[in-house]
Design an enzyme around this catalytic site. Structure first.
Site, mmCIF file in Angstrom:
data_model
loop_
_atom_site.group_PDB
_atom_site.id
_atom_site.type_symbol
_atom_site.label_atom_id
_atom_site.label_comp_id
_atom_site.label_asym_id
_atom_site.label_seq_id
_atom_site.Cartn_x
_atom_site.Cartn_y
_atom_site.Cartn_z
ATOM 1 N N GLY B 47 0.847 -1.167 -0.067
ATOM 2 C CA GLY B 47 0.078 0.126 0.017
ATOM 3 C C GLY B 47 0.892 1.212 -0.104
ATOM 4 O O GLY B 47 0.667 2.150 0.966
ATOM 5 N N GLY B 171 0.526 -4.571 -4.280
ATOM 6 C CA GLY B 171 0.329 -5.632 -3.105
ATOM 7 C C GLY B 171 -1.229 -6.023 -2.889
ATOM 8 O O GLY B 171 -1.673 -7.003 -2.685
ATOM 9 N N MET B 172 -1.819 -4.942 -3.254
ATOM 10 C CA MET B 172 -3.608 -5.115 -3.214
ATOM 11 C C MET B 172 -4.170 -5.220 -4.737
ATOM 12 O O MET B 172 -4.787 -6.208 -4.874
ATOM 13 C CB MET B 172 -4.116 -3.901 -2.529
ATOM 14 C CG MET B 172 -3.543 -3.585 -1.232
ATOM 15 S SD MET B 172 -4.422 -4.740 0.170
ATOM 16 C CE MET B 172 -3.099 -5.821 0.559
ATOM 17 N N ASP B 191 -0.480 -1.365 -15.297
ATOM 18 C CA ASP B 191 0.564 -1.096 -14.320
ATOM 19 C C ASP B 191 1.746 -0.304 -14.868
ATOM 20 O O ASP B 191 2.265 -0.909 -15.974
ATOM 21 C CB ASP B 191 1.032 -2.012 -13.455
ATOM 22 C CG ASP B 191 1.482 -1.412 -12.075
ATOM 23 O OD1 ASP B 191 0.720 -1.757 -10.933
ATOM 24 O OD2 ASP B 191 2.537 -0.890 -12.067
ATOM 25 N N ASN B 237 0.864 3.635 -18.331
ATOM 26 C CA ASN B 237 0.247 4.530 -17.582
ATOM 27 C C ASN B 237 -1.300 4.382 -17.592
ATOM 28 O O ASN B 237 -1.733 4.728 -18.716
ATOM 29 C CB ASN B 237 0.854 5.971 -17.461
ATOM 30 C CG ASN B 237 0.440 6.802 -16.505
ATOM 31 O OD1 ASN B 237 -0.586 6.913 -16.107
ATOM 32 N ND2 ASN B 237 1.480 7.443 -15.987
ATOM 33 N N ALA B 238 -1.931 4.510 -16.495
ATOM 34 C CA ALA B 238 -3.405 4.196 -16.617
ATOM 35 C C ALA B 238 -4.133 5.424 -17.074
ATOM 36 O O ALA B 238 -5.143 5.370 -17.760
ATOM 37 C CB ALA B 238 -4.123 3.878 -15.036
ATOM 38 N N HIS B 262 -4.215 6.810 -3.212
ATOM 39 C CA HIS B 262 -4.359 7.658 -1.777
ATOM 40 C C HIS B 262 -3.383 8.612 -1.669
ATOM 41 O O HIS B 262 -3.387 9.383 -0.763
ATOM 42 C CB HIS B 262 -4.547 6.750 -0.843
ATOM 43 C CG HIS B 262 -3.471 5.828 -0.403
ATOM 44 N ND1 HIS B 262 -3.077 4.764 -1.104
ATOM 45 C CD2 HIS B 262 -2.725 5.858 0.632
ATOM 46 C CE1 HIS B 262 -1.897 4.244 -0.641
ATOM 47 N NE2 HIS B 262 -1.392 5.029 0.424
ATOM 48 N N TYR B 267 1.484 7.585 -6.838
ATOM 49 C CA TYR B 267 0.870 7.344 -8.187
ATOM 50 C C TYR B 267 1.911 8.078 -9.374
ATOM 51 O O TYR B 267 2.111 9.448 -9.216
ATOM 52 C CB TYR B 267 -0.489 8.129 -8.095
ATOM 53 C CG TYR B 267 -1.208 8.039 -9.577
ATOM 54 C CD1 TYR B 267 -2.219 7.211 -9.788
ATOM 55 C CD2 TYR B 267 -1.116 8.790 -10.535
ATOM 56 C CE1 TYR B 267 -3.235 6.945 -10.890
ATOM 57 C CE2 TYR B 267 -1.776 8.926 -11.789
ATOM 58 C CZ TYR B 267 -2.647 7.988 -11.855
ATOM 59 O OH TYR B 267 -3.416 7.984 -13.154
ATOM 60 N N CYS B 404 -11.398 -15.757 5.100
ATOM 61 C CA CYS B 404 -12.957 -15.875 4.322
ATOM 62 C C CYS B 404 -13.761 -15.090 5.145
ATOM 63 O O CYS B 404 -13.488 -14.514 6.264
ATOM 64 C CB CYS B 404 -13.573 -17.378 4.471
ATOM 65 S SG CYS B 404 -13.659 -17.759 6.419
HETATM 66 N N1 NAD Z 1 -10.420 -1.781 -1.777
HETATM 67 C C1 NAD Z 1 -9.723 -2.253 -0.783
HETATM 68 O O1 NAD Z 1 -10.148 -2.881 -0.008
HETATM 69 C C2 NAD Z 1 -8.399 -1.829 -0.486
HETATM 70 C C3 NAD Z 1 -7.481 -2.445 0.433
HETATM 71 C C4 NAD Z 1 -6.139 -2.072 0.561
HETATM 72 C C5 NAD Z 1 -5.942 -0.922 -0.240
HETATM 73 N N2 NAD Z 1 -6.470 -0.382 -1.176
HETATM 74 C C6 NAD Z 1 -6.104 0.936 -1.954
HETATM 75 O O2 NAD Z 1 -5.585 0.207 -3.112
HETATM 76 C C7 NAD Z 1 -4.449 1.168 -3.701
HETATM 77 C C8 NAD Z 1 -3.487 -0.096 -4.118
HETATM 78 O O3 NAD Z 1 -2.966 -0.692 -3.203
HETATM 79 P P1 NAD Z 1 -1.745 -1.535 -3.092
HETATM 80 O O4 NAD Z 1 -1.076 -2.091 -1.945
HETATM 81 O O5 NAD Z 1 -1.646 -2.344 -4.265
HETATM 82 O O6 NAD Z 1 -0.326 -0.499 -3.592
HETATM 83 P P2 NAD Z 1 0.802 -0.710 -4.134
HETATM 84 O O7 NAD Z 1 1.728 0.558 -3.884
HETATM 85 O O8 NAD Z 1 1.632 -2.020 -3.972
HETATM 86 O O9 NAD Z 1 0.454 -0.888 -5.775
HETATM 87 C C9 NAD Z 1 0.019 0.169 -6.385
HETATM 88 C C10 NAD Z 1 0.393 0.011 -7.986
HETATM 89 O O10 NAD Z 1 -0.039 1.258 -8.877
HETATM 90 C C11 NAD Z 1 0.942 1.306 -10.090
HETATM 91 N N3 NAD Z 1 0.904 2.555 -10.326
HETATM 92 C C12 NAD Z 1 1.110 3.856 -9.778
HETATM 93 N N4 NAD Z 1 0.954 4.903 -10.653
HETATM 94 C C13 NAD Z 1 0.518 4.330 -11.685
HETATM 95 C C14 NAD Z 1 -0.216 4.878 -13.016
HETATM 96 N N5 NAD Z 1 -0.283 6.139 -13.141
HETATM 97 N N6 NAD Z 1 -0.512 3.950 -14.023
HETATM 98 C C15 NAD Z 1 -0.456 2.691 -13.545
HETATM 99 N N7 NAD Z 1 -0.009 2.046 -12.606
HETATM 100 C C16 NAD Z 1 0.488 2.815 -11.467
HETATM 101 C C17 NAD Z 1 2.430 1.056 -9.196
HETATM 102 O O11 NAD Z 1 3.330 0.849 -10.062
HETATM 103 C C18 NAD Z 1 1.895 -0.207 -8.219
HETATM 104 O O12 NAD Z 1 2.428 -1.340 -8.864
HETATM 105 C C19 NAD Z 1 -4.127 1.813 -2.463
HETATM 106 O O13 NAD Z 1 -4.433 3.027 -2.548
HETATM 107 C C20 NAD Z 1 -4.579 1.215 -1.360
HETATM 108 O O14 NAD Z 1 -4.678 2.140 -0.396
HETATM 109 C C21 NAD Z 1 -7.858 -0.916 -1.354
#
Ligand code: NAD
Ligand code: NAD
Lengths: 553, 553
Positions: B47, B171-172, B191, B237-238, B262, B267, B404
């Site tokens: 995250g 990670g998520m 990504d 880039n997204a 976040h 980002y 679960c």
């Molecule tokens: N929905 C949920 O339940 C939930 C749970 C946990 C975290 N989150 C949120 O989800 C988000 C991702 O978490 P994470 O742990 O995977 O973070 P992370 O930092 O491990 O991964 C983020 C990914 O986004 C990529 N990225 C960054 N900018 C980008 C762009 N412009 N275009 C394409 N790819 C890009 C990075 O290379 C990275 O692989 C965080 O904001 C986190 O807070 C949501």
């Protein structure tokens, strides 16, 4: 709905199933006793709008629940409303409280007021929503300590021959005149609301008050010149009066303020009458806020003027500097808050506002505890002076109570002694032992308790949360986490604990842990911030700080 | 300082004095296992910058302290640093944690970063700083649930024949492609960082990835047309790719995103390369933030475009709507967050991400618990499908673990069964039982878990604090309160708990309380907000809500 007056039961007959639940019930009721609360009909205890319960319906539900709560159950209270009962265990608190907490980006007065109006929250202040307010005495000790420190710092240990100007004679501010005269000085106290000054005179906290400014000033200056202690109230707006006195060149030595500046709707701007106050604030909260801040800016400009002229000036924990800065006055932060100026050295020893109340309602029980304190700490002259003066001057409000500042490895000695005296019958009923949220380890408040920390950690809020979790884990009877408090929404997070000494062996074990650990978090917090005195105290008195252990060679 | 790789001890030999302290130690280590953590060398677990400990010095001190901690002592951890050890009792948690908390007016990224740079805090995310991250499986279940709900809502119960576009394979976010294919759909995942996509392929979470957009799209569309499950990564880039695909009219059915939006520094804006990313962010954080928000605005504009064209679009809890609004895009909040759209009905039953890990390190232990779950809830087909698919698809990372979603009056049945199986030797060592901070009663987060609450109480933060206090009072082994988490500084307060099932009778008593009370606070919170389903659950399953009791006649 008109309500019968609330007053805590006295004596040793239980309404609830045990003292563990009787105690929070009596203390909630005590907070709403008309002798204690500023506006009991609105459930307002002190500090602007600090309430003990969200609504009368919520109050009734809390009382009803406490009456039947078992000693292995825990009641949850969310901003003054009881929301759940859960099975826990006998070491767990009987009540857990969270008041006024908001997620950071929403931690603003307008958002809070909107949610409050929708019935979703209430303002808990510090000891209002956590049921351990003990009337004006609570603040008296702190104010006495502070003016004592001012006296030591600037005036050779006494305020004799000095004149202190301050604003606000409400629930907290009303302690100022007595604290000044206890330190042998002269106080001029400005309040817009005559009824507040009247009440302070009635309770012996203020000697006299006047509606005529000249009369008040003449009498105060005469007393100062004669070195005679005297407190004089003035009915007036502090913005007007402070400015006028500065212009006149009145010989003021010390200036502070305790109007309810933390909540702009509770500060009356110039140009609005006391009679129109609440209607105006309700009609146009945003406009009222602007006017209040403009008046605060005027008042603080005068305070800085006094400072420039050589007076000792400090913010007394009501956010008036920040509010007057928002009101457009740039120099607001040129004078310090009272904590860095006078209180932090005490916090480094875990010292803070230890307090207890006699659930019996019998003043004789407090006299017994007073004697116990004098016996336990025979070498502490400062403490002895306070206890003696308090016995003389403090008029009990609601359940008889006492406060004195004790530190790490001191408080539990008092608690254990009280518990023994409950067991032996020397005290006629159990006592509750708690403290203000303003304490050494229990608050993050960058305009007050944690202003100007040595390491810049003023805004880190982990500390009060750890304090609350640890008290919950140590055996406190009720624990609370509040947002806002004395400095207002967005500006502080703080925690409280209260523990019942019911004379049992289990209570003794809990007291030993809670009253060591609670001030211990204060020493810990100041060790972490780099205060040498705190590190010394930790070392001398055996507090384990893991990051220091590794460094030893 | 280069560090040897951290990996939790496996097996049933204790390093600490008991399983109560061995468990948090192993779980801290497990969070930093290179199989689990995104950047273990920087102590970053997931995250963005979510860390397990403040520094290696702090990590060492935590481990050292846990090794000698007694079963009536409690360690306090302030934002990843051990700050004190206190004597408590055997029902008390062994570790109490507060991470990243700031007073409201200071709850901003610039202030947080300043304090972090000064070494005074760290970002705890949700399960990073609370030592119960279990790798990508943790999010996989939630994502599987969410896409399952999308399928039920819009596509007749299956994603077969649909194409989902999303960003972020970290990670998520890395759970998204597998969650989509488990629901029989096709996923396109964008990504910027090729290594992330590579890692997901290696772990079986992603089928393939491409640097060529045309290739990737062709393969995804073909699979969609054939109704064949497939997940395809795109390096890009997204902001660019989403816009491009909208313009092309690619037949996308579902759009979401899980980049680390976040935290604007996590980002990557258009125009900056992955190689320059961190240097740029450090050189000019404010400028980088503006650029990141502008790119997010572009990406979210495309998402709204897909919505206008009829796709199912939702925010997946990374604050990208708010950040893109700050970046100047006005329509950001036109699509909903996933919680009000799909998850809240589950929260009303206290359902949420229940999880456990085998301290033995033995995958066979998880197989045993999987069987126990299937036996305990034979009527729950949805649950059975998940367990079966997880056994097939989930690659364990670090200590074997399972997640679960279970609700109020369900979780403790699992916990008690596990504890019995530890006692009987069916499990080779104790297990820890915890959950994400994203749960029914443990979080206030107006852009995610508490978005659009029925009574407007989204921002009230009393609830997670009560949750933490109650878990502390119920016998949890460690408890945490965090600020920030998945949605960022200023936007959430949340709490966690983990409890050890060591096979003892005391553990059984604690488990019974904690695993009833913890989801119970979720039901309570939704009762208070006026959800009928929650009130039904409270009534049917015996949760005491004092305000409802008075109303009965
Ligand atoms: N929905 C949920 O339940 C939930 C749970 C946990 C975290 N989150 C949120 O989800 C988000 C991702 O978490 P994470 O742990 O995977 O973070 P992370 O930092 O491990 O991964 C983020 C990914 O986004 C990529 N990225 C960054 N900018 C980008 C762009 N412009 N275009 C394409 N790819 C890009 C990075 O290379 C990275 O692989 C965080 O904001 C986190 O807070 C949501
Ligand atoms: N220093 C501390 O330790 C400490 C402790 C508790 C509270 N406080 C703060 O002190 C302040 C006062 O608390 P309180 O409980 O006495 O509040 P209160 O509301 O009971 O009293 C405030 C008083 O200020 C008066 N007032 C308002 N506007 C005025 C004006 N323009 N001129 C003159 N008088 C005016 C009111 O009539 C009232 O009597 C609050 O901001 C509170 O948060 C400080």
């Amino acid at each position: 709905m008109t309500r019968p007056t609330v007053r805590a039961a006295h004596g040793s007959t239980l309404t609830a199933k045990s003292w563990q639940t009787e105690a929070p019930m009596r203390m909630l009721m005590n907070n709403l006793d008309p002798e204690v609360a500023e506006r009991p009909e609105d459930l307002v205890v002190y500090g602007g709008t600090g309430k003990a319960a969200r609504s009368w319906e919520a109050y009734d539900a809390i009382v009803r629940t406490l009456e039947t709560l078992e000693d292995d159950e825990t009641l949850l209270v969310q901003s003054g409303k009881p929301v759940g009962v859960f099975r826990t265990h006998e070491w767990a608190p009987r009540v857990l409280i969270a008041n006024s907490n908001l997620v950071g980006d929403w931690a603003t007065w307008p958002e809070f007021r909107k949610l409050e109006a929708e019935g979703l929250t209430m303002y808990g202040q510090m000891t209002a929503g956590s049921w351990i307010y003990i009337g004006t005495q609570g603040i008296l000790q702190g104010t006495y300590e502070t003016f004592g420190a001012v006296a030591r710092k600037r005036f050779g240990g006494t305020l004799a021959g000095t004149l202190t100007l301050t604003g606000g004679a409400g629930g907290m501010g009303g302690a100022q005149p007595l604290a000044v005269t206890m330190n042998e000085g002269v106080a001029l106290v400005v309040d817009v609301d005559e009824t507040r000054l009247e009440r302070r005179v009635k309770h012996g906290y203020l000697d006299e008050y006047w509606t005529d400014l000249d009369e008040a000033v003449d009498r105060a200056v005469a007393a100062k010149n004669e070195g005679r202690a005297l407190s004089v109230g003035i009915v007036g707006n502090a913005a007007t009066v402070f400015t006028e006195l500065l212009e006149r060149g009145t010989p003021i030595d010390i200036v502070t303020d305790q109007t309810s500046a933390h909540d702009p709707l509770s500060y009356l701007p110039e140009g609005i009458s006391v009679a129109d106050w609440h209607a105006e604030a309700e009609r146009d909260a945003a406009g009222f806020t602007d006017k209040a801040r403009a008046s605060m800016a005027k008042q603080v400009r005068a305070m800085v003027g006094f400072m420039d002229a050589g007076a000792e000036v400090f913010d007394y924990g009501n956010s008036i500097r920040e509010e007057s800065r928002l009101g457009g006055f740039e120099r607001a932060f040129e004078f310090p808050g009272f904590v860095p100026a006078y209180i932090r050295p005490l916090f480094c020893e875990g010292k803070g506002p230890f307090r207890w109340a006699a659930l019996s309602g019998d003043p004789a029980d407090i006299a017994v505890t007073d004697r116990a304190i004098l016996e336990l700490f025979p070498e502490d002259e400062h403490l002895a002076r306070w206890i003696t003066k308090a016995q003389e001057k403090v008029h009990f409000e609601g359940l008889p109570a006492r406060i004195c500042w004790l530190g790490y490895q001191e408080r539990h000695l008092a608690g254990l002694r009280f518990n023994e005296m409950v067991a032996s019958g020397e005290l006629s009923a159990p006592v509750v032992i708690g403290r203000d949220h303003l304490d050494s380890g229990s608050v993050a408040s960058p305009y007050r308790e944690t202003e100007s920390m040595a390491d810049g950690s003023d805004a880190i809020a982990d500390w009060p949360l750890l304090n609350a979790l640890l008290n919950t884990a140590s055996g406190a009877t009720w624990v609370s986490i509040h947002h806002g408090g004395g400095v207002g929404i967005g500006r502080s997070i703080h925690a409280g604990q209260v523990i019942v000494a019911d004379g049992t062996e289990l209570a003794a074990q809990k007291i030993e842990r809670v009253l060591v650990n609670d001030p211990g978090t204060g020493v810990m917090r100041h060790v972490d911030a780099g205060y040498d005195r705190a590190a010394e105290v930790a070392k001398e008195r055996g507090l384990r700080v893991p990051m220091l252990e590794g460094k030893a060679t």
